[in-house]
Design a protein around this motif. Sequence first.
Motif, PDB file in Angstrom:
ATOM      1  N   TYR A 166       0.842  -1.187   0.000  1.00  0.00           N
ATOM      2  CA  TYR A 166       0.000   0.000   0.000  1.00  0.00           C
ATOM      3  C   TYR A 166       0.881   1.241   0.000  1.00  0.00           C
ATOM      4  N   LYS A 167       0.768   2.051  -1.071  1.00  0.00           N
ATOM      5  CA  LYS A 167       1.556   3.282  -1.161  1.00  0.00           C
ATOM      6  C   LYS A 167       0.754   4.442  -0.621  1.00  0.00           C
ATOM      7  N   GLY A 168       1.178   4.967   0.516  1.00  0.00           N
ATOM      8  CA  GLY A 168       0.492   6.114   1.105  1.00  0.00           C
ATOM      9  C   GLY A 168       1.167   7.401   0.687  1.00  0.00           C
ATOM     10  N   LYS A 169       0.663   8.511   1.190  1.00  0.00           N
ATOM     11  CA  LYS A 169       1.244   9.810   0.834  1.00  0.00           C
ATOM     12  C   LYS A 169       2.644   9.946   1.404  1.00  0.00           C
ATOM     13  N   LYS A 170       2.804   9.543   2.666  1.00  0.00           N
ATOM     14  CA  LYS A 170       4.106   9.692   3.317  1.00  0.00           C
ATOM     15  C   LYS A 170       4.725   8.319   3.588  1.00  0.00           C
ATOM     16  N   ASN A 171       3.904   7.382   4.038  1.00  0.00           N
ATOM     17  CA  ASN A 171       4.411   6.066   4.412  1.00  0.00           C
ATOM     18  C   ASN A 171       3.893   4.992   3.477  1.00  0.00           C
ATOM     19  N   ASN A 172       4.705   3.967   3.337  1.00  0.00           N
ATOM     20  CA  ASN A 172       4.310   2.827   2.506  1.00  0.00           C
ATOM     21  C   ASN A 172       4.285   1.583   3.374  1.00  0.00           C
ATOM     22  N   TYR A 173       3.360   0.682   3.098  1.00  0.00           N
ATOM     23  CA  TYR A 173       3.176  -0.493   3.942  1.00  0.00           C
ATOM     24  C   TYR A 173       3.186  -1.755   3.097  1.00  0.00           C
ATOM     25  N   ILE A 174       3.787  -2.808   3.648  1.00  0.00           N
ATOM     26  CA  ILE A 174       3.680  -4.120   3.010  1.00  0.00           C
ATOM     27  C   ILE A 174       3.127  -5.093   4.040  1.00  0.00           C
ATOM     28  N   LEU A 175       2.133  -5.842   3.648  1.00  0.00           N
ATOM     29  CA  LEU A 175       1.561  -6.883   4.504  1.00  0.00           C
ATOM     30  C   LEU A 175       2.012  -8.243   3.986  1.00  0.00           C
ATOM     31  N   LEU A 176       2.651  -9.042   4.861  1.00  0.00           N
ATOM     32  CA  LEU A 176       3.107 -10.382   4.470  1.00  0.00           C
ATOM     33  C   LEU A 176       2.584 -11.412   5.467  1.00  0.00           C
ATOM     34  N   PRO A 177       2.382 -12.663   5.027  1.00  0.00           N
ATOM     35  CA  PRO A 177       1.908 -13.695   5.946  1.00  0.00           C
ATOM     36  C   PRO A 177       3.014 -14.122   6.922  1.00  0.00           C
ATOM     37  N   GLY A 178       2.651 -14.708   8.059  1.00  0.00           N
ATOM     38  CA  GLY A 178       3.623 -15.099   9.084  1.00  0.00           C
ATOM     39  C   GLY A 178       4.456 -16.333   8.788  1.00  0.00           C
ATOM     40  N   PRO A 179       3.868 -17.414   8.240  1.00  0.00           N
ATOM     41  CA  PRO A 179       4.678 -18.620   8.028  1.00  0.00           C
ATOM     42  C   PRO A 179       5.819 -18.346   7.034  1.00  0.00           C
ATOM     43  N   PRO A 180       7.063 -18.634   7.410  1.00  0.00           N
ATOM     44  CA  PRO A 180       8.197 -18.365   6.521  1.00  0.00           C
ATOM     45  C   PRO A 180       8.051 -19.014   5.149  1.00  0.00           C
ATOM     46  N   SER A 181       7.378 -20.169   5.083  1.00  0.00           N
ATOM     47  CA  SER A 181       7.208 -20.842   3.794  1.00  0.00           C
ATOM     48  C   SER A 181       6.306 -20.041   2.859  1.00  0.00           C
ATOM     49  N   GLU A 182       5.486 -19.148   3.404  1.00  0.00           N
ATOM     50  CA  GLU A 182       4.665 -18.271   2.568  1.00  0.00           C
ATOM     51  C   GLU A 182       5.310 -16.894   2.397  1.00  0.00           C
ATOM     52  N   LEU A 183       5.911 -16.408   3.479  1.00  0.00           N
ATOM     53  CA  LEU A 183       6.496 -15.063   3.456  1.00  0.00           C
ATOM     54  C   LEU A 183       7.656 -14.967   2.470  1.00  0.00           C
ATOM     55  N   LYS A 184       8.540 -15.989   2.490  1.00  0.00           N
ATOM     56  CA  LYS A 184       9.744 -15.904   1.658  1.00  0.00           C
ATOM     57  C   LYS A 184       9.436 -15.836   0.166  1.00  0.00           C
ATOM     58  N   PRO A 185       8.652 -16.800  -0.390  1.00  0.00           N
ATOM     59  CA  PRO A 185       8.348 -16.670  -1.819  1.00  0.00           C
ATOM     60  C   PRO A 185       7.544 -15.411  -2.144  1.00  0.00           C
ATOM     61  N   MET A 186       6.623 -15.010  -1.246  1.00  0.00           N
ATOM     62  CA  MET A 186       5.835 -13.803  -1.544  1.00  0.00           C
ATOM     63  C   MET A 186       6.732 -12.575  -1.593  1.00  0.00           C
ATOM     64  N   PHE A 187       7.721 -12.503  -0.706  1.00  0.00           N
ATOM     65  CA  PHE A 187       8.617 -11.341  -0.739  1.00  0.00           C
ATOM     66  C   PHE A 187       9.477 -11.359  -1.997  1.00  0.00           C
ATOM     67  N   ILE A 188      10.099 -12.515  -2.248  1.00  0.00           N
ATOM     68  CA  ILE A 188      11.056 -12.583  -3.360  1.00  0.00           C
ATOM     69  C   ILE A 188      10.372 -12.460  -4.717  1.00  0.00           C
ATOM     70  N   GLU A 189       9.222 -13.134  -4.870  1.00  0.00           N
ATOM     71  CA  GLU A 189       8.586 -13.176  -6.187  1.00  0.00           C
ATOM     72  C   GLU A 189       7.648 -11.996  -6.430  1.00  0.00           C
ATOM     73  N   GLN A 190       7.023 -11.475  -5.368  1.00  0.00           N
ATOM     74  CA  GLN A 190       6.014 -10.431  -5.555  1.00  0.00           C
ATOM     75  C   GLN A 190       6.466  -9.074  -5.027  1.00  0.00           C
ATOM     76  N   ALA A 191       6.847  -9.038  -3.743  1.00  0.00           N
ATOM     77  CA  ALA A 191       7.082  -7.739  -3.114  1.00  0.00           C
ATOM     78  C   ALA A 191       8.375  -7.090  -3.599  1.00  0.00           C
ATOM     79  N   ARG A 192       9.450  -7.868  -3.725  1.00  0.00           N
ATOM     80  CA  ARG A 192      10.735  -7.275  -4.108  1.00  0.00           C
ATOM     81  C   ARG A 192      10.711  -6.642  -5.501  1.00  0.00           C
ATOM     82  N   PRO A 193      10.188  -7.365  -6.516  1.00  0.00           N
ATOM     83  CA  PRO A 193      10.133  -6.720  -7.839  1.00  0.00           C
ATOM     84  C   PRO A 193       9.271  -5.463  -7.827  1.00  0.00           C
ATOM     85  N   LEU A 194       8.177  -5.476  -7.071  1.00  0.00           N
ATOM     86  CA  LEU A 194       7.313  -4.301  -6.980  1.00  0.00           C
ATOM     87  C   LEU A 194       8.044  -3.132  -6.333  1.00  0.00           C
TER      88      LEU A 194
END
Lengths: 415, 415
Positions: B139-167
């Motif tokens: 979520y891109k806000g006016k001043k701050n930006n937020y990323i929401l990721l799931p807790g289990p590392p098996s979900e967080l890691k691929p979501m960060f590397i494949e989705q969040a990092r390129p974005l």
Amino acid sequence: MKAEIIAVGTELLLGQVVNTNATFLSEKLADMGIEVYFHTVVGDNPARLEELLQLADQRSELIILCGGLGPTDDDLTKNVLADHIGVSLVQNAAGLEALKAFFAQRQTTMTPNNLRQIETLKDGIPLPNRTGLAIGCLYKGKKNNYILLPGPPSELKPMFIEQARPLLEKEFPTTEKLTSRVLRFFGIGESKLVTDLADMIENQTNPTIAPYAKPNEVTLRITAKTEDEASAKALLDQAESEILAKVGEFFYGYGEENSLVEVVVDLLKENNLSLTAAESLTAGEFQATLGKIAGVSEVFPGGFVTYSKATKASFLGIDSGLLEREGVVSEACAKAMAESALVLAKTDFALSFTGVAGPDELEGKARGTVFIGLAQRGKTTIVTENHFSRDRSYIRHSSVMKGLDMLRRSILNKI
Amino acid sequence: MKAEIIAVGTELLLGQVVNTNATFLSEKLADMGIEVYFHTVVGDNPARLEELLQLADQRSELIILCGGLGPTDDDLTKNVLADHIGVSLVQNAAGLEALKAFFAQRQTTMTPNNLRQIETLKDGIPLPNRTGLAIGCLYKGKKNNYILLPGPPSELKPMFIEQARPLLEKEFPTTEKLTSRVLRFFGIGESKLVTDLADMIENQTNPTIAPYAKPNEVTLRITAKTEDEASAKALLDQAESEILAKVGEFFYGYGEENSLVEVVVDLLKENNLSLTAAESLTAGEFQATLGKIAGVSEVFPGGFVTYSKATKASFLGIDSGLLEREGVVSEACAKAMAESALVLAKTDFALSFTGVAGPDELEGKARGTVFIGLAQRGKTTIVTENHFSRDRSYIRHSSVMKGLDMLRRSILNKI
């Protein structure tokens, strides 16, 4: 008491080190009835640490700081806290002696920056460091209380358990005391244990029952909240007997700091029995585990690491024909290794370990296939075939633990 | 860009789960040139999370929240963040399809609470979850930006590397990247290293130099901030050569995940050399350390654990007269152990370890006194006398590391 844990170290923020200290302390504090509301990690930056201390003062009564007590310029936790509280730093006399002795024994020169490690807050209670040089501290303020602990887990853990925890219990007594007993289990997984004890765990009020999965074992902590020791003991005894009625087959001992190897070495000592080993895939890890116990020389004269086929033949005198015919990952090889070691070391027991640590398979046997032999003076040799999982390191550890358990059961005439 | 990581989950504050997500994300963000200034863990408590978000808004431009995206009532991260920003939650169409397909395949009924998992912030960019059900969000806000990721590392890691990092790379392009190199040292303490490099460390700007003490070794991470790889390499090479000019004597290898034993096993393999050992106080720990390395069987056939005087005589054939006359904690014993093992195992090198692990002294020798022998085919045996400190476990580990370093230097013809 509301608490929070602040870990200081840029290496944590760079992802070089995992903050296991916060996890360790949280578990111990939860057991003491102290509620932890926040963990924070901050870098080696005085301004940001001071900002955090101001925030922590508003929300927590007990503030535990870990890391940054070392000798270098970026070890600044103590200085920032001293400025924050408004007290000076003083040298700790016992710490100074230990520091001098350390460098004298190493026969190296002490650089002056080492003296930073033995400074502590004026009017604080110093916490000696049995496994390192940096001195910790408990500081009781008017509103907030602070504990300083070193960053390396090998120093933080003993300092918390041996120094900080007893002091916390003395300085901040509660009328209702928490009394805990830890039961240790081998050979049953956490989910099975929790399923078997589902009724007890779901209906728990006092005592509470908390399972913790550790590598190759599970512990159950039963905690009673009572005003006196006698009622605590009664509650814990009652819960323990209910638990052991269900999963007693897997119970091997008591205590947070206990371990299967300590139980086994004690059993050997009590019964005046001795042990050797011949190790293939574990490559000395079983014997090194015995070696952790001070005084193990009474029951353990030594043993063999026969990693290759050649040393199985040359060190232990195992028939090369057998090794070719049966393979090294075999019941026959485990039996021969244990029986040879027993004769060569002249002991009462000999354990042998042969199998596939991985990553690749061996002799067509899958990774995790491990034969463990137990030869006993005047009795038939026992061999178990095991199929362990996970990685190389876990398979080797599983083998060591299973070997210890086979021996424990054998001494207790359980098998 | 300044960032902070907030992990949400009471299980973290109870010490049941280690916050490895913060470590993982920190390492990846550091590589991207995003500076992480804080990690915080907070429980499943809306008021405390909101308080923390207000604080984070003031100090960070990017706020990454992990955990609490699941279907149960205590999964509240998304709702608290939506209220905090003042946006509503909307269902993610692709997530809903995946959720329905999941339950259809399992042939089980989907309970309505599962729909919480596929809600995401209105006007945010949804992050699909390849290994789980809960949808993430940038979520891109006016001043701050937020990323929401799931807790289990098996979900967080691929979501960060494949989705969040390129974005992140697309939405917030940076010109400067961080490139790191890790140098590893044995035989020099952190305080001595820092003293020897004081000028460089005090005047560091780009690259930065960060020392980190580990058990019996020290690492230095050099980090360059540049626009391209070539300039990074030039800066790192320059810093490295200045460092090695001062403390190169103690440098043994590169890399965060490297170790002295890996360097030694690689050297043995490259030079087609083999190794055995005879261990007294280390009781197999040296050989078990070799055994950690997959494929070590190429260079290590096995060895001996001779913990007692009797097995030093019987396994290795050491003259009992020598053992009585010189004692087992002696140069002569270390020499005899190494030379016997070399002959019995038919290897190119043999290391021996004999000494006092403690807690008590032995043969009038202080705890920490350790003789380490290195026998070499066709060369004179070397024996070092060492005075290690700290506890039993550390003395044994120090012995293992010193033995590895003696061997490394010998292979490199440094001694």
